[in-house]
Write a protein that holds these residues in place. Structure first.
Motif, short mmCIF file in Angstrom:
data_model
loop_
_atom_site.label_atom_id
_atom_site.label_comp_id
_atom_site.label_asym_id
_atom_site.label_seq_id
_atom_site.Cartn_x
_atom_site.Cartn_y
_atom_site.Cartn_z
N LYS A 198 9.54 -13.05 -116.54
CA LYS A 198 9.07 -11.77 -116.03
C LYS A 198 8.13 -11.18 -116.91
CE LYS A 198 13.51 -10.37 -113.96
NZ LYS A 198 14.70 -9.29 -114.00
N GLU A 199 8.16 -11.19 -117.94
CA GLU A 199 6.96 -10.59 -118.97
C GLU A 199 5.83 -11.47 -118.86
OE1 GLU A 199 7.94 -10.33 -122.91
OE2 GLU A 199 9.58 -8.61 -122.64
N LYS A 229 15.17 -12.99 -126.34
CA LYS A 229 15.41 -12.54 -125.08
C LYS A 229 15.64 -13.79 -124.28
CE LYS A 229 11.71 -9.27 -125.76
NZ LYS A 229 10.34 -8.72 -125.13
N GLU A 241 14.04 -12.89 -118.73
CA GLU A 241 13.33 -11.86 -119.30
C GLU A 241 11.93 -12.54 -119.76
OE1 GLU A 241 15.39 -9.94 -122.22
OE2 GLU A 241 16.82 -9.02 -121.01
#
Length: 144
Positions: free
Chosen positions: A39-40, A32, A36
């Motif tokens: 964000k997680e 990823k 990303e």
């Protein structure tokens, strides 16, 4: 022959180098991107469990930072000054040491040595083979 060998080595080096460069520059499809992942991480921090954990951590830190009331500190110091200063653990260990030594006085020790010497003269001479058999028996007996 040397030119042929040098050409082959150069070719192999070129192939290996290009393969290594191609692998290092090509992004993996399963990885990823950093955005990303960030964000997680934010989603995980916003979850209820993460919030509860953060609150518990903060509360524990606050408790550890807060020192007791100064009057309580003074009272504790005065209380400790009033207590008798004895070395009870040291005294107990010293007493135990004295009781352990009490069992072996010089007369008993000398008698034990003499007894041991008398027993050693009674022993029979053993050949090497018999000695090996005896040690094997003792090893078998000592194993559970």
């Amino acid at each position: 022959m040397n030119k042929l060998l040098a050409t082959l080595m150069a070719g192999v080096f070129a192939v290996v180098s290009t393969v290594a460069i191609a692998q290092s520059t090509a992004p993996a499809t399963t990885d990823k991107s950093a955005a990303e992942k960030a964000k997680e991480d934010q989603k995980m921090q916003k979850s209820d469990k993460a919030k509860a954990f953060a609150e518990k951590q903060k509360a524990a830190q606050d408790l550890s930072r807060n020192s007791p009331n100064p009057s309580d500190q003074k009272a504790n110091v005065e209380k400790s000054k009033m207590q008798a200063k004895t070395k009870t653990k040291y005294d107990q260990k010293a007493q135990e040491g004295l009781t352990d030594m009490a069992g072996t006085n010089p007369a008993e020790a000398k008698a034990n040595v003499e007894k041991s010497k008398m027993q050693s003269t009674k022993r029979d001479k053993v050949t090497k083979e018999e000695g090996k058999e005896i040690t094997k028996q003792q090893q078998k007996e000592s194993k559970p």
